[in-house]
Design a protein around this motif. Structure first.
Motif, short mmCIF file in Angstrom:
data_model
loop_
_atom_site.label_atom_id
_atom_site.label_comp_id
_atom_site.label_asym_id
_atom_site.label_seq_id
_atom_site.Cartn_x
_atom_site.Cartn_y
_atom_site.Cartn_z
N ARG A 204 -36.38 24.00 10.87
CA ARG A 204 -36.75 24.92 9.79
C ARG A 204 -35.52 25.62 9.21
NH1 ARG A 204 -42.30 28.07 10.34
NH2 ARG A 204 -43.71 26.36 10.81
N ASP A 207 -33.47 22.98 7.20
CA ASP A 207 -34.15 22.68 5.94
C ASP A 207 -34.00 23.82 4.94
OD1 ASP A 207 -34.97 20.21 6.84
OD2 ASP A 207 -37.03 20.83 7.31
N ALA A 208 -34.12 25.06 5.44
CA ALA A 208 -34.00 26.22 4.55
C ALA A 208 -32.58 26.35 4.00
CB ALA A 208 -34.39 27.49 5.31
N ALA A 211 -32.07 23.60 1.37
CA ALA A 211 -32.88 23.89 0.18
C ALA A 211 -32.23 25.00 -0.64
CB ALA A 211 -34.30 24.29 0.59
N ALA A 212 -31.72 26.03 0.04
CA ALA A 212 -31.06 27.13 -0.67
C ALA A 212 -29.81 26.65 -1.38
CB ALA A 212 -30.71 28.25 0.32
#
Length: 300
Positions: A204, A207-208, A211-212
């Motif tokens: 998580r 992925d965050a 993505a950011a």
């Protein structure tokens, strides 16, 4: 509606089998079946789809399971609260944890708890952070040690444990090993990634971060345990982006700081139900951490 009917219903739902549930509850199978039929008559809805090999929940059964687990957890908490007032801590402590969670030595903590409270039965469940949060909210777990998830003031609160940056692990002969540090996620575009299942905290966090940064990545090698991830990286089959403390688990790998992301990208917390629903055993375990409890609704 009798509590024993709800207890019987939850046992059958968990085991997906009447015979196994009856053995676990130490009741006759005919008695268990009669209990479930009585509950279905009272609710005027079938709760299970029965086959010769297993039983599965109907839509009504799935709806009841959420509430039944919550009711039984509250009843258990009431019994334990009365015992605690009388100076005796007993009952069950259901704890959830991710693998290799940072900020707490789970085994050592539970050992210390057992020494102080030998009459409490300890149960441990290992899973991903999303499943653990749901378990605490539903009352199946007294508390859980997990990656930060959004806190719900009505169902969930969190106690911060620690935070750390993410690190790239690669084989010493990988091209990245010569860099000394990875500039940012964009520098990893096109790499083969080894990672955990999407519900895991490190996945998580990674992925965050990507993505950011607006960088897409594909996880080609997905595992559900730390040693498998390290083995795959050690064979130069891919790279991994993991919390910094993972670098000590396989010193033969090259660990590179990942720049351009939040320095506190990986945050771990203790997840608890609302104050009124927190069991005495959970309070005692948190007290051993020496960490003040979070206010209800405090974000994780």
């Amino acid at each position: 509606m009798e509590l024993r009917h709800l207890q019987h219903f939850v046992a059958v739902a968990e085991d997906q089998h009447f015979t196994r549930a009856a053995e676990r509850l130490m009741v006759s199978q005919s008695g268990l079946s009669a209990s479930i039929r009585a509950l279905e008559r009272e609710l005027r809805a079938p709760l299970f789809v029965r086959t010769t090999r297993r039983v599965t929940l109907t839509e009504a059964g799935r709806a009841l399971l959420v509430e039944a687990e919550r009711i039984l957890a509250q009843v258990r908490s009431a019994h334990e609260a009365v015992a605690a007032v009388q100076g005796v801590l007993r009952g069950t402590l259901a704890v959830g944890a991710e693998q290799c969670i940072a900020g707490v030595h789970v085994a050592g903590l539970l050992a210390g708890f057992r020494r102080e409270h030998p009459d409490v039965e300890i149960r441990l469940r290992q899973s991903g952070s999303g499943a653990l949060a749901e378990g605490v909210s539903a009352g199946r777990l007294d508390l859980a040690f997990a990656y930060r998830v959004p806190a719900d003031g009505d169902q969930l609160r969190s106690v911060p444990l620690t935070s750390e940056p993410m690190t790239v692990l690669c084989h010493p002969e990988h091209r990245l090993a010569e860099l000394g540090a990875v500039p940012d996620p964009a520098a990893l575009a096109g790499e083969v990634f080894v990672d955990f299942h999407p519900d895991w905290g490190p996945r998580r966090a990674t992925d965050a971060a990507f993505a950011a940064a607006g960088v897409r990545r594909t996880v080609a090698l997905e595992v559900n345990d730390v040693h498998s991830l390290l083995d795959l990286v050690d064979e130069n089959l891919g790279i991994a982006v993991v919390p910094r403390h993972f670098r000590h688990k396989r010193t033969s790998l090259t660990a590179l700081p990942l720049k351009g992301v939040d320095e506190a990208a990986y945050e771990t917390v203790a997840l608890l139900p609302p104050e009124r629903a927190t069991s005495p055993a959970a309070r005692a375990l948190i007290a051993l951490l020496g960490t003040p409890e979070a206010e209800p609704g405090e974000p994780g």
